[in-house]
Scaffold this active site. Structure first.
Site, mmCIF file in Angstrom:
data_model
loop_
_atom_site.group_PDB
_atom_site.id
_atom_site.type_symbol
_atom_site.label_atom_id
_atom_site.label_comp_id
_atom_site.label_asym_id
_atom_site.label_seq_id
_atom_site.Cartn_x
_atom_site.Cartn_y
_atom_site.Cartn_z
ATOM 1 N N ARG A 65 29.552 23.763 17.424
ATOM 2 C CA ARG A 65 29.381 22.232 18.099
ATOM 3 C C ARG A 65 29.239 21.062 17.876
ATOM 4 N NH1 ARG A 65 24.049 24.838 14.388
ATOM 5 N NH2 ARG A 65 25.367 26.361 15.332
ATOM 6 N N LYS A 88 33.628 31.155 5.317
ATOM 7 C CA LYS A 88 32.857 32.589 5.349
ATOM 8 C C LYS A 88 33.622 34.612 4.415
ATOM 9 C CE LYS A 88 33.190 32.269 10.581
ATOM 10 N NZ LYS A 88 32.012 31.878 10.831
#
Length: 457
Positions: A306, A232
């Site tokens: 996920r 990020k």
């Protein structure tokens, strides 16, 4: 009324003049402050005295009395049971403070609150239980990641679970690897603090509890998310100590189930990991094998939530015999684009379950909007080397939900993607700047119902 004693008639005050000078018209949350003798009189607008108005009034009152020793309030006298608990929720949640300053907080919450004219113990207890769950979820999400890691979370949860009478099991990194939890292991393996899978079990009291329907709640517990090798940017990374908000919400809900009288058996699965960079980090292009055998090509290591939730859901379906599944996560930035920062999004395979969540969320003051499980996007998950690609790139919130749906075994299932509401940018109503604990109230308002699964399935 602030002060050590009961309220006396304010015959030496021109209350109406004070209200006029403050342009107060009774709108929920307006506060007019009048010094009086050795105390302070606060006039609080309650609007139409709906639960929402009273929650707002409670929050405004909490901010107005920070630093005080005692508050005595008559607001409860204009509230029904739903309004009373909403007022208590606002009062408690807007008082939230967390600081690690050496000097302590700038303004402490009021130390003692007296509700005048009410003895409605059940409404008060439920309000305190639900507000306490929101407070706890905020606290857990606010703790910095140099303190908070998977093992720290396990230790906190174990202490909370013991106090709440919950069963606890923990799998360490060796057990996860050996038993085939490929998603949790892969995401957490580069960290100096290895991953864990925490299981909490609640059983209702009374006869027949063993035959009660069984809900599994799964919460994303990424205690810090650098993005992994798909790193990020600095601005996006600074708040990633909060990427375990889903696990914090689920833990806080579990701790309050007995207090609200939940009639279901509930098992919580909390996959806990740090997603960081190291010599053993998960790489873009790797193929991992989840619990149960389904494979995923990892094209973006920053789509890690996920991966860990998939293991938890697959384990639930294979081993726990649930009647339905609900997962909670700050999962996709796309949900912020779709919902803004005031509404949470969710997906559901069952209309009855969706109806329960909608009603509970509205009553709790945590609005949720149902998103489509649009199978027109399913083909975007395709991979030439695995059963699915973890990051197909577009329709991101929907494709993330479709990815998880493969692990639900066809059971009734809801996926709460709360990335849009996991943080508040400013103090507003019962929200305080920082982690919100969003979802704890909505889930508890649902699970306290006498028949939370009526019409489901």
């Amino acid at each position: 009324m602030l002060g050590p004693g009961s309220v006396e008639p304010a015959d030496d005050l021109d209350v109406f003049a004070a209200l006029a000078a403050d342009d107060a018209d009774g709108t929920a949350g307006q506060v007019t402050r009048l010094p009086w003798r050795d105390r302070v009189l606060l006039l609080v607008g309650v609007g139409e005295a709906t639960p929402r108005d009273l929650r707002t009034a409670g929050a405004a009152l909490a901010r107005a009395v920070k630093g005080a020793e005692q508050l005595a309030t008559s607001v409860a006298e204009v509230a029904d049971d739903a309004g009373l608990r909403a007022f208590v929720e606002g009062l408690v949640l807007a008082s939230f403070e967390f600081t690690m300053r050496s000097t302590g907080p700038t303004a402490r919450p009021v130390e003692r609150v007296v509700l005048l004219g009410t003895e409605r113990a059940d409404a008060l207890a439920r309000g305190l239980a639900v507000a306490g769950a929101g407070w706890r979820a905020r606290f857990l999400a606010t703790v910095p990641s140099n303190l908070k890691n998977p093992q720290w979370f396990v230790e906190q949860a174990t202490e909370i679970a013991e106090a709440a009478g919950l069963g606890v099991d923990v799998l360490d990194e060796q057990q996860l690897e050996r038993r085939g939890y490929g998603g949790i292991s892969a995401v957490g393996r580069a960290s100096a603090t290895p991953p864990r899978l925490l299981t909490l079990r609640y059983r209702p009291s009374g006869r027949g509890s063993r035959k009660a329907p069984h809900l599994v709640l799964a919460g994303k517990g990424i205690t810090f998310d650098s993005g992994g090798l798909s790193i990020k940017g600095a601005e996006l990374m600074v708040n990633m100590k909060r990427d375990m908000s889903g696990a914090a919400v689920v833990l806080s809900v579990m701790a309050a189930l007995a207090e609200v009288g939940c009639p279901l058996r509930v098992t919580a699965l909390l996959p806990l990991a740090e997603n960081v960079i190291g010599g053993d980090a998960l790489r873009p292009g790797d193929v991992i094998t989840h619990y149960g055998g389904r494979t995923t090509e990892v094209t973006n290591t920053d789509a890690e939530g996920r991966l860990v939730l998939a293991d938890a859901l697959a384990h639930a379906v294979a081993d726990l015999e649930p009647d339905l599944l609900v997962d909670v996560a700050t999962l996709t930035g796309a949900m912020k684009v779709a919902m803004g920062l005031r509404i949470g999004g969710y997906f559901a395979t069952d209309d009855g379950l969706a109806g329960h969540l909608d009603a509970a969320a509205a009553a709790a003051g945590e609005p949720l909007w149902r998103m489509p499980l649009a199978d027109v996007y399913a083909e975007r998950l395709s991979s030439k080397v695995a059963d699915a690609d973890n990051a197909p790139g577009s329709a991101q919130a929907i494709t993330a939900a479709l990815f998880l749906q493969h692990f639900t075994g066809g059971l009734p299932w809801a996926h709460l993607d709360l990335a849009s509401v996991g943080d508040a940018l400013e103090d507003r109503e019962e929200w305080t700047k920082g982690p919100t604990g969003f979802g704890a109230r909505a889930l508890l308002y649902w699970l306290e119902q006498a028949e939370p699964l009526a019409g489901v399935g």
